[in-house]
Write an enzyme that holds these catalytic residues in place. Structure first.
Site, short mmCIF file in Angstrom:
data_model
loop_
_atom_site.label_atom_id
_atom_site.label_comp_id
_atom_site.label_asym_id
_atom_site.label_seq_id
_atom_site.Cartn_x
_atom_site.Cartn_y
_atom_site.Cartn_z
N ALA A 1 69.19 -15.99 75.66
CA ALA A 1 69.69 -15.16 74.56
C ALA A 1 70.11 -16.00 73.36
O ALA A 1 70.13 -15.50 72.23
CB ALA A 1 70.87 -14.32 75.05
N ALA B 1 85.16 0.90 80.62
CA ALA B 1 85.82 2.20 80.71
C ALA B 1 85.31 2.92 81.95
O ALA B 1 84.09 3.01 82.15
CB ALA B 1 85.53 3.04 79.46
N GLU C 1 65.38 0.24 78.56
CA GLU C 1 64.48 -0.22 79.62
C GLU C 1 64.89 0.34 80.98
O GLU C 1 64.05 0.72 81.81
CB GLU C 1 64.46 -1.75 79.66
CG GLU C 1 63.49 -2.34 80.64
CD GLU C 1 62.04 -2.02 80.30
OE1 GLU C 1 61.47 -1.16 81.00
OE2 GLU C 1 61.47 -2.59 79.36
N VAL D 1 63.74 4.03 82.65
CA VAL D 1 62.45 4.39 83.26
C VAL D 1 62.06 3.36 84.32
O VAL D 1 61.92 2.18 84.02
CB VAL D 1 61.33 4.49 82.18
CG1 VAL D 1 60.01 4.89 82.83
CG2 VAL D 1 61.71 5.47 81.09
N GLU E 1 70.32 12.28 97.00
CA GLU E 1 71.66 12.72 96.59
C GLU E 1 72.06 13.98 97.34
O GLU E 1 71.19 14.71 97.83
CB GLU E 1 71.63 13.08 95.09
CG GLU E 1 71.02 12.04 94.21
CD GLU E 1 72.05 11.25 93.44
OE1 GLU E 1 73.25 11.56 93.57
OE2 GLU E 1 71.65 10.30 92.75
N ASP F 1 63.72 14.57 87.08
CA ASP F 1 63.95 13.15 86.78
C ASP F 1 62.64 12.47 86.37
O ASP F 1 62.60 11.73 85.38
CB ASP F 1 64.55 12.49 88.04
CG ASP F 1 64.72 11.00 87.88
OD1 ASP F 1 65.63 10.58 87.14
OD2 ASP F 1 63.94 10.24 88.49
N LYS G 1 61.41 10.75 82.62
CA LYS G 1 60.86 9.40 82.46
C LYS G 1 59.46 9.43 81.83
O LYS G 1 59.15 8.63 80.96
CB LYS G 1 60.81 8.71 83.83
CG LYS G 1 62.23 8.44 84.39
CD LYS G 1 62.17 8.06 85.87
CE LYS G 1 63.55 7.78 86.44
NZ LYS G 1 63.56 7.74 87.91
N GLY H 1 68.64 1.32 92.16
CA GLY H 1 69.46 0.33 92.86
C GLY H 1 70.24 -0.52 91.88
O GLY H 1 69.88 -0.63 90.71
N1 HSE Z 1 66.97 9.19 91.31
C1 HSE Z 1 65.99 8.27 90.86
C2 HSE Z 1 64.93 8.08 91.93
C3 HSE Z 1 66.52 6.91 90.50
O1 HSE Z 1 65.03 8.63 93.03
O2 HSE Z 1 63.99 7.37 91.65
C4 HSE Z 1 67.19 6.89 89.17
O3 HSE Z 1 66.29 7.17 88.15
#
Ligand code: HSE
Length: 441
Positions: free
Chosen positions: A33, A43, A129, A132, A190, A201, A205, A306
């Protein structure tokens, strides 16, 4: 060299990973950098946990709004997710002249145009970044690495939860519900898995990738979104027998030949030939296949979620912003890869205009003339059949599964054919349709 100061909003899984990797690799990161990158404030609602993670050198607060306004902070990293508070905080940060790094795909897919416009006006960067495909540097690849190309299409496995579920359904021959329960128990899915399993989701993306690939505004509301919750394990098995694998793909494709001109933007379960590399991306892994006219097909593979894989992307953005924040604003990489005044008005096509081959499964009475009726309906709509299998009826039954693979056809014609087939008295129940992609460029 004076460190650049970062304020972290949210120190959960990804925030914790970001803090850990920045500390562990600080020497290498500083060499890249040009100056140290230091998290000076965090926070989080759970101040105790935040304090435990960052020790006493970093300021900890539960007031994200005051952190965003702190004149000592140069870059805000937004990792709290969601639309409402995150939007307010990101806009406030921009208003206060701060650069923003975010992993929030939902926020950018829905409010990206106004966020990028505000950032442009204020001369700050919004880097995403991590939004996605987690650790895969796909934004950088599309925006910079492939900038010589006219990108024709991209298709990605960009949701790890659903890819894990599909892999398990195939390997173990289990139903969607059974695998989902198991995935929740193991922490792969989840407690409320709606965004993942219903394709939302992935649609966030692919919407962002489409904008960067084609230089079009962010249009999540125009994306076609289908998940995997109604997928039947039998279709996964039949697909295998025919040489295909079913994946939840996010697809963005230019359509510029013939009468229509626009972009297909869609997420749905998709049959892809098993021999393609991307068909063999298993478990929670992600992969994106991009086809550019100069480079041909390119494939990007890695962990899509992750703590540290996502931190890898967050920190790459921090390095970028650190390097570029003193650069002439006109010479920075544009948020959506193309200059803001050069975005195209190429429309997102309605699903009726989309062109794909299809897998059609139906339950047919085992008697003469049934297949002739079905094929006549398809022929009348100029839909050509590529392959067909009929299963033997089970002992004592008079109905059998018939599976047809069509050649590429318009969605509105396929819809009309399905309506016609379902109206036949010899066909029982609904026709199952799963779109197919050859992915061979
Ligand atoms: N919930 C997403 C997945 C990960 O299962 O790929 C976060 O974008």
């Amino acid at each position: 060299m004076k460190p650049i100061h970062v304020g972290l909003l949210g120190i959960g899984t990804v925030g914790g990973g970001t803090y850990a990797v920045l500390n562990r690799n600080q020497e290498e990161i500083t060499r890249r950098a040009g100056r140290p990158i230091r998290i000076v404030a965090v926070a989080d609602r759970n101040m105790e946990r935040a304090r435990e993670l960052v020790g006493s050198d970093v300021k900890v607060t539960d007031d994200a709004f005051s952190l965003v306004k702190d004149p000592d902070i140069d870059i805000i990293v937004e990792l709290i997710g969601g639309y409402t508070t995150a939007l307010e905080l990101v806009m406030l940060a921009i208003d206060h002249g701060k650069h923003v790094v975010t992993a929030n795909k939902a926020l950018l897919a829905v409010y990206g145009n106004e966020i990028f416009a505000a950032a442009q006006k204020k001369g700050v960067m919004v880097a995403f970044e991590a939004a996605v495909a987690g650790g895969i540097p796909i934004i950088k690849a599309l925006r910079e690495g492939l900038s010589a190309n006219r990108i024709q299409w991209l298709a990605g496995i960009i949701n790890g939860t659903t890819n894990f579920i599909l892999s398990e359904m195939r390997d173990k021959g289990l139903s969607f519900d059974a695998v989902l329960k198991e995935a929740q128990k193991l922490g792969y899915a989840e407690a409320d898995p709606t965004f993942d399993i219903e394709g939302i989701d992935a649609a966030h993306k692919v919407t962002l990738m489409a904008s960067i690939a084609f230089g079009i505004p962010v249009q999540f509301d125009r994306a076609h979104v289908e998940g995997i919750s109604t997928l039947d394990a039998i279709d996964i098995q039949y697909a295998e027998q025919l040489g295909y694998r079913i994946k939840l793909l996010g697809i963005a494709k230019r359509q510029e030949s013939g009468p229509t001109r626009g972009v297909e933007l869609r997420v749905h379960p998709t049959l892809i030939p098993t021999k393609r590399l991307i068909a063999n991306v298993e478990g929670a892994m992600n992969a994106v296949l991009v086809w550019g006219d100069a480079v041909g097909a390119t494939l990007y593979y890695g962990k899509g979620a992750g703590a540290e894989p996502t931190a890898s992307a967050v920190i790459a953005d921090l390095v970028d912003v650190t390097r570029l924040h003193t650069a002439d604003k006109q010479h920075r990489v544009p948020h959506l890869a193309f200059q803001p005044d050069q975005l195209s008005d190429l429309p997102i096509l309605s699903m009726d205009e989309v062109e794909t081959a299809c897998y059609l499964r139906m339950r047919a009475l085992d008697k003469p003339g049934v297949l002739a009726d079905v094929t006549r309906i398809l022929a009348d709509l100029s839909i050509s059949i590529d392959a067909m299998i009929q299963k033997e009826p089970a002992e004592g039954e008079d109905q059998a599964d018939v599976v047809l693979l069509t050649h590429v056809a318009r969605e509105k014609d396929i819809n009309a054919a399905i309506r016609g087939i379902e109206a036949l008295s010899s066909i029982h129940g609904k026709v199952v349709r799963i779109r197919m992609e050859a992915l061979n460029g």
